[in-house]
Write a protein that holds these residues in place. Structure first.
Motif, PDB file in Angstrom:
ATOM      1  N   LEU B  42       0.826  -1.210   0.000  1.00 52.35           N
ATOM      2  CA  LEU B  42       0.000   0.000   0.000  1.00 52.35           C
ATOM      3  C   LEU B  42       0.858   1.256   0.000  1.00 52.35           C
ATOM      4  N   ALA B 313     -12.267   5.428   2.839  1.00 60.11           N
ATOM      5  CA  ALA B 313     -12.047   6.416   1.780  1.00 60.11           C
ATOM      6  C   ALA B 313     -10.928   7.393   2.144  1.00 60.11           C
ATOM      7  N   ASN B 316      -7.390   5.840   2.434  1.00 56.74           N
ATOM      8  CA  ASN B 316      -6.925   5.398   1.119  1.00 56.74           C
ATOM      9  C   ASN B 316      -6.458   6.584   0.280  1.00 56.74           C
ATOM     10  N   ILE B 317      -7.251   7.636   0.278  1.00 57.12           N
ATOM     11  CA  ILE B 317      -6.867   8.821  -0.488  1.00 57.12           C
ATOM     12  C   ILE B 317      -5.529   9.354   0.019  1.00 57.12           C
ATOM     13  N   THR B 319      -3.232   7.782   1.660  1.00 50.86           N
ATOM     14  CA  THR B 319      -2.142   6.839   1.393  1.00 50.86           C
ATOM     15  C   THR B 319      -1.598   7.007  -0.019  1.00 50.86           C
ATOM     16  N   ILE B 320      -2.495   7.170  -0.991  1.00 54.21           N
ATOM     17  CA  ILE B 320      -2.045   7.367  -2.373  1.00 54.21           C
ATOM     18  C   ILE B 320      -1.112   8.583  -2.451  1.00 54.21           C
TER      19      ILE B 320
ATOM     20  N   ASP C 304      -5.672  -3.269  -3.876  1.00 51.45           N
ATOM     21  CA  ASP C 304      -7.057  -3.132  -4.351  1.00 51.45           C
ATOM     22  C   ASP C 304      -7.822  -2.032  -3.634  1.00 51.45           C
ATOM     23  N   ARG C 305      -7.529  -1.820  -2.358  1.00 50.92           N
ATOM     24  CA  ARG C 305      -8.302  -0.779  -1.686  1.00 50.92           C
ATOM     25  C   ARG C 305      -7.952   0.609  -2.214  1.00 50.92           C
ATOM     26  N   LEU C 306      -6.710   0.816  -2.621  1.00 50.24           N
ATOM     27  CA  LEU C 306      -6.355   2.104  -3.229  1.00 50.24           C
ATOM     28  C   LEU C 306      -7.000   2.235  -4.607  1.00 50.24           C
ATOM     29  N   THR C 309     -10.659   3.056  -4.291  1.00 49.91           N
ATOM     30  CA  THR C 309     -10.871   4.457  -3.933  1.00 49.91           C
ATOM     31  C   THR C 309     -10.613   5.365  -5.130  1.00 49.91           C
TER      32      THR C 309
ATOM     33  N   LYS D  51      -8.483 -13.469  -2.458  1.00 50.04           N
ATOM     34  CA  LYS D  51      -8.672 -12.043  -2.149  1.00 50.04           C
ATOM     35  C   LYS D  51      -7.439 -11.574  -1.398  1.00 50.04           C
ATOM     36  N   PRO D  52      -6.683 -10.630  -1.973  1.00 46.38           N
ATOM     37  CA  PRO D  52      -5.465 -10.194  -1.290  1.00 46.38           C
ATOM     38  C   PRO D  52      -5.816  -9.431  -0.009  1.00 46.38           C
ATOM     39  N   THR D  54      -4.942  -6.592   2.215  1.00 45.33           N
ATOM     40  CA  THR D  54      -4.091  -5.395   2.145  1.00 45.33           C
ATOM     41  C   THR D  54      -4.581  -4.293   3.066  1.00 45.33           C
TER      42      THR D  54
END
Ligand code: NA
Ligand code: NA
Ligand code: NA
Lengths: 78, 433, 433, 78, 433, 78
Positions: B42, B313, B316-317, B319-320, C304-306, C309, D51-52, D54
């Motif tokens: 991530l 949300a 995640n935002i 983190t990007i 996938d979570r990024l 989002t 399903k990873p 993460t």
């Protein structure tokens, strides 16, 4: 350079010391709190899990719909 | 034909430096580790990709408008910048040095000159300024982590906080190592640099980024890469140390089940922690304050939609952008340096010492409690690296005794380590910030 | 009574201009098209609504603090602005002209004067500055689109990239058209304006907004409206051209099924594209870099979570603000202009030429491969307008041969067109930016 | 004005040229990559869809819960 | 030893003031009310927590860089600030006064001086500047509320808009009360302060924050806390007033079912409201514009993904930061003041008068329509406090007649109250802003 | 001080007045609109609920997949 090393040593001493003092106090505070809570604020024995309704402006559609359908039903049955 | 030449002279292939090639390869390796080896993907996917972007020749994505203006070195622009910055020379290098050493007013004036000349901040530079320069990124990650953290195991056994304290020895030992290397003339770290490097031993990504951006922003790239890489390597780094420092008998110790922790206790905990921080170490207030806020949202049960957003949300935002921002510090001129090697070396030492200190503290606590109630394997979880370190404790416990589930017991020191390293961060910011 | 008059004199009804009435009607038409005719509603609803907001008389929502200060024209404020901007006249119009022509330092000083006088930037002006002025909006949309794009069909048949290249002819032909109209004295476009208008032919919204905000911000409103409207009109614009340029036999050509593309190829593709951009055209790096980043997040399978989002919460938030920001450029003084008509005209020509070029290239490729393997209908998909153009290809294919499913074959040129127009954008920014 | 038209023509020439050169290189690079991948990094024949996991800070509750329930079970069954 | 002393002298415990202790206790009470009594927890949890953060001694989280620089009072920094601000004295208090009274240019210059001296804005100060200072926070909340609001019941019976108008009498009566208290010398409110206090009677959180941040930012903390607390107390405040002003027979009145409202009407409504705002009161355009935009996204049916995001991820993110930002205004020096007591007192009066005015208006309308078609209990819902006030109407209706469902009938005046108070806000900004 | 009170009174008068004028106009405008809509834009009698497809860049996978599977089927059955 000697100065740098002595700064490092002093940072180490104070740093570890402070971390221990802080977490020790946290151990005491937490233990006290737990005792207090267990004694004075025990959990209710059965706590049915209720999904809290927390709409931002409180537009709670579920309740609204329930009441509305009751109202419609009432009007129809007249 | 002239235009073809112009295009060629502006192309990456024509302008690329050896350093940029190296850094792009380093970033591809980071992507490989993240994608194939699942090294904290991530963060390392955005960091690695951001690092490639930062090293695209001529694009100047990681540079400020002034740096871009100096890079393209039009004489009239350099002249104008030099006079604004009050330096006689119009040599690019010296203008840049003058810029870096000038105060906020001069910075502001120089930025306006560069804007007038048509230069603007690179995309990655803007990401960095907004997300890390303002500190908001690490703080929001901490809020989200707080909203994801269950302090139940810690509250059931608050003494495990001592393990979280002990494991922070890795941080301060590394500080000493860094100043030692400098004193010996091998490296050239200031006390601020040393403190920022030490925090790698906290095994907590956002804390490391927060401290590094405050004390040693030029080392941020290397520190963040080291912190996340070693967190991913915890299953390789910790076990040998844990086996070395414990006996087979100790590893077999079974711990009794944790007591039930009530909702009310969980609500009180973040507030108590906040008050304690407020009273004792205001410098740790932003970091631990946001952490406690996230945790209170999680536990109070009346703002679930905010807590969900903080854990999904929003984090995640952030983190990007946090990853891309860290990547912006992987430009060749900032990363390819003997210091980076020193940081990578010191970082792994920090993890090792922290692990050892945690295990030794657990052994001591076990001795003091009669020798059969605390499995020393949970001490290593005090470094943080949530929840990897706790899983490592569990795995080694199961190896020694297939009925010995240590995971929940190790979660206590594990989250204690997060608090411990945030406190250590506060102390260092207080003294050398 | 005096206050009633004051209220009346400050009301919209008292102050509204014919231009504002016209623009509000135009925006209502845009909303009608978006809501009733489903013309790219995700963008045109915010754009149309934002356009109304921008044309509310006296509210000054789309104006900067300085523009608002000049609008209300208090003598002492005008005097102060004039002296700051170094102009002798205190006529509102001339103060504004001086402001628009002044450099960044003078802009900054004038903003402080306006702030002291109690004026502030309008809401829509702030949206524009943050979202488009800083370029972040189009870049994040591109990241989200990257995270939504499946390059599988392209990788299965990389030669379809040539179709994506050919269709960009619409862009450059339109540039020529625009400079031609100027040379004939019909319109008054600079080469920067012409380049920004041409990009409408790229049939890609965020690319058009990105280029226009860089090269011709005063035309942004018209360009964005044209781009999104014509993308929605693709099912009307393309079919006649496609029928004209192909024979019934060609339209009946059945293409063989695409080969399976492995996960690994999909992971490598964005990295290869990024490296190629970095080496050849650094000016396209922000746009294609974010696109590749989004695609890598999608395909790598470990973040996938990024990726979720980026495809949902983040792109939706950005879309709302991007639309409103574009709407801020629909104020009457910026939009009602002969140039806007020119842009609308040139835009549709661009779409037509791009479509034709794509189809002709596909015919050529089909000829070179023996005349029975490539259905020329997929060429039109090279303009982008994902996935509308690919569906149009499919529809015409089915008309000619009810068993002829071209959709997947057209997706290759379709996404190639996105890359192609981003490359074209980079070239134009390089040469005229 | 003439100048403007010639600028436009040159932009057209260089632009289309560059777009074709770039996409041609991309065709080659992509084809090479695909060949390389197919040869040296073939997909495993059966790839069970997993399903990873993460989580941002890695708080993987599934595993945690699984182990926890095992632990509870173990303690209870004593 | 010296360092231990230094740490102690920088600790919160050593520096805490009585005011800070008081405010932390006040904030703990807010958290208690929010969590245990469910007082608008979505706002009061962040506000309460933010209030604690703002009162952490020495951390300076709610202060600007200049305020922090003055607080630490290094002589050379004070000297430099004093000369920048053009004041002779270097007394901290006087430097701060000079700073607060200086214009935007001097503010900017002083910020650069503070930055050069190594001080930076506190975290909460930054939150406030970005979220409330720029107005974006309340506007986005309004957009989200618009996306959550169903105007169906209002459209079915547009006359209920009069109830929403009448209930705004609470706002203006309170303005009069505030200036009265000042005229009598009991309090010291300017007309701006009075207007901002009055808006509490609008019973609408974001409107109150918007107006207060514009007209009386120093009172924002107290106003927001009062507004949200009293909204939570609506079930206690309203019923006695409603019972007092209605007869048993009136409360028993059954209203006939609302007609069906078509989708098209719902789409037209936000556009009509926007046009009316644009024509009559441009000062209300930002607030009502964003509200209508949210509602149009909800009803138009073609941008559901934007509407979902506006109602969920986006409004949640903004709520977190809005709450913390309001909390930043709960620092002891800003909150502990006789004015705060006055605000709390006036606020509850405002709610009471608004409720009474709504009920009386409903009685009047009922009389005019024959006395048996409008239940006066729905009048109190005109204060807003959506949907709490409508539920209170329903509850009292059921008490009088168990078959009498008033909820849907009360939703009309309820959402009318939101429009009414936004219009009142616009008038006040126009006349005293 | 007198001045302050008179400002307050005037704000009250104009404020309430304006709020009523505005909402009265809104009542008229809304009623007119409703009549207009009911007369000229009546709702279709049966409106089957269709989930609108509104992907941002329009990558509509459902349709794509449907067509794709049809295509695959077609190819297989040859
Ligand atoms: Na740690
Ligand atoms: Na295109
Ligand atoms: Na209201």
């Amino acid at each position: 350079m000697e100065n740098l090393v002595s700064e490092g040593l002093s940072l180490m001493g104070f740093g570890m010391g402070f971390v221990f003092v802080f977490l020790t106090l946290l151990v005491f505070a937490t233990s006290l709190m737990s005792k207090f809570v267990t004694k004075f604020l025990p959990e209710p024995v059965v706590l049915p899990k209720v999904k809290p309704a927390t709409p931002v402006s409180g537009h709670n559609n579920d309740e609204l719909l329930a009441v509305l359908s009751a109202a419609v039903h009432h009007n129809r049955s007249k | 034909m002239e235009k073809v030449l112009e295009l060629w002279h502006a192309s990456g292939l024509y302008n690329i430096t050896g350093g940029q090639v190296t850094m792009i390869l380093v970033c591809l390796v980071l992507l490989y580790l993240a994608i194939n080896k699942k090294f904290e993907p991530l963060l390392l996917v955005p960091i690695g990709f951001g690092g490639i972007l930062a090293n695209i020749p001529e694009a100047g994505l990681a540079f400020s408008a002034v740096e871009n203006a100096v890079h393209f070195a039009k004489p009239e622009v350099l002249q104008s910048l030099a006079s604004t910055l009050g330096t006689a020379s119009t040599e690019p290098y010296e203008v840049l040095t003058a810029y870096n050493e000038s105060n906020a007013s001069a910075h502001h004036a120089a930025s306006l000159v560069a804007a007038d000349a048509g230069y603007s901040n690179g995309m990655m530079y803007n990401f960095y300024s907004v997300v890390i320069g303002s500190m908001i990124g690490p703080l929001l990650i901490f809020m989200g982590v707080g909203a994801m953290t269950d302090f139940g195991p810690l509250l059931a056994n608050p003494k495990t906080l001592f393990l979280g304290a002990a494991a922070q020895f890795g941080i301060f030992a590394t500080v000493l190592g860094a100043v030692g290397l400098s004193a010996m003339g091998i490296m050239d770290f200031s006390i601020q640099d040393a403190a920022a490097i030490g925090i790698i031993g906290g095994a907590d990504g956002p804390t490391a980024i927060y401290v590094a951006s405050m004390l040693a922003p030029q080392l941020l790239g290397a520190i963040a890469v080291a912190a996340y890489s070693y967190m991913a390597l915890v299953p390789l780094i910790q076990p040998p140390i844990m086996r070395l420092l414990t006996t087979e008998a100790e590893r077999k110790i079974s711990m009794h089940q944790l007591r039930h922790v009530s909702k009310t206790e969980k609500i009180f905990f973040p507030i108590i922690l906040l008050i304690l921080v407020a009273m004792l170490l205001p410098d740790a207030a932003p970091l631990l304050g946001m952490f406690c806020f996230g945790n209170l949202m999680r536990e109070c049960g009346v703002v679930d939609r905010l807590s969900d957003t903080a854990q999904n949300a929003l984090i995640n935002i952030v983190t990007i952008f946090l990853g891309l921002s860290v990547g912006s510090k992987l430009s060749a001129d900032k990363f390819l340096d003997l210091n980076t090697l020193g940081i990578l070396l010191l970082g792994i030492v920090a993890f090792g010492i922290g692990t050892a200190a945690g295990v030794l503290m657990a052994k001591l606590m076990n001795k003091m409690q009669g020798g059969n109630s605390i499995n020393p394997l949970i001490g290593s979880a005090g470094v943080s690296a949530v929840p990897m370190a706790a899983r490592v404790s569990n795995k080694l416990g199961l190896e020694a005794n297939p009925q010995n589930f240590l995971l929940m017991h190790a979660m206590g020191p594990n989250v204690a380590g997060v608090i411990g390293s945030a406190v250590a961060a506060g102390v260092m910011i207080k003294f050398v910030g």
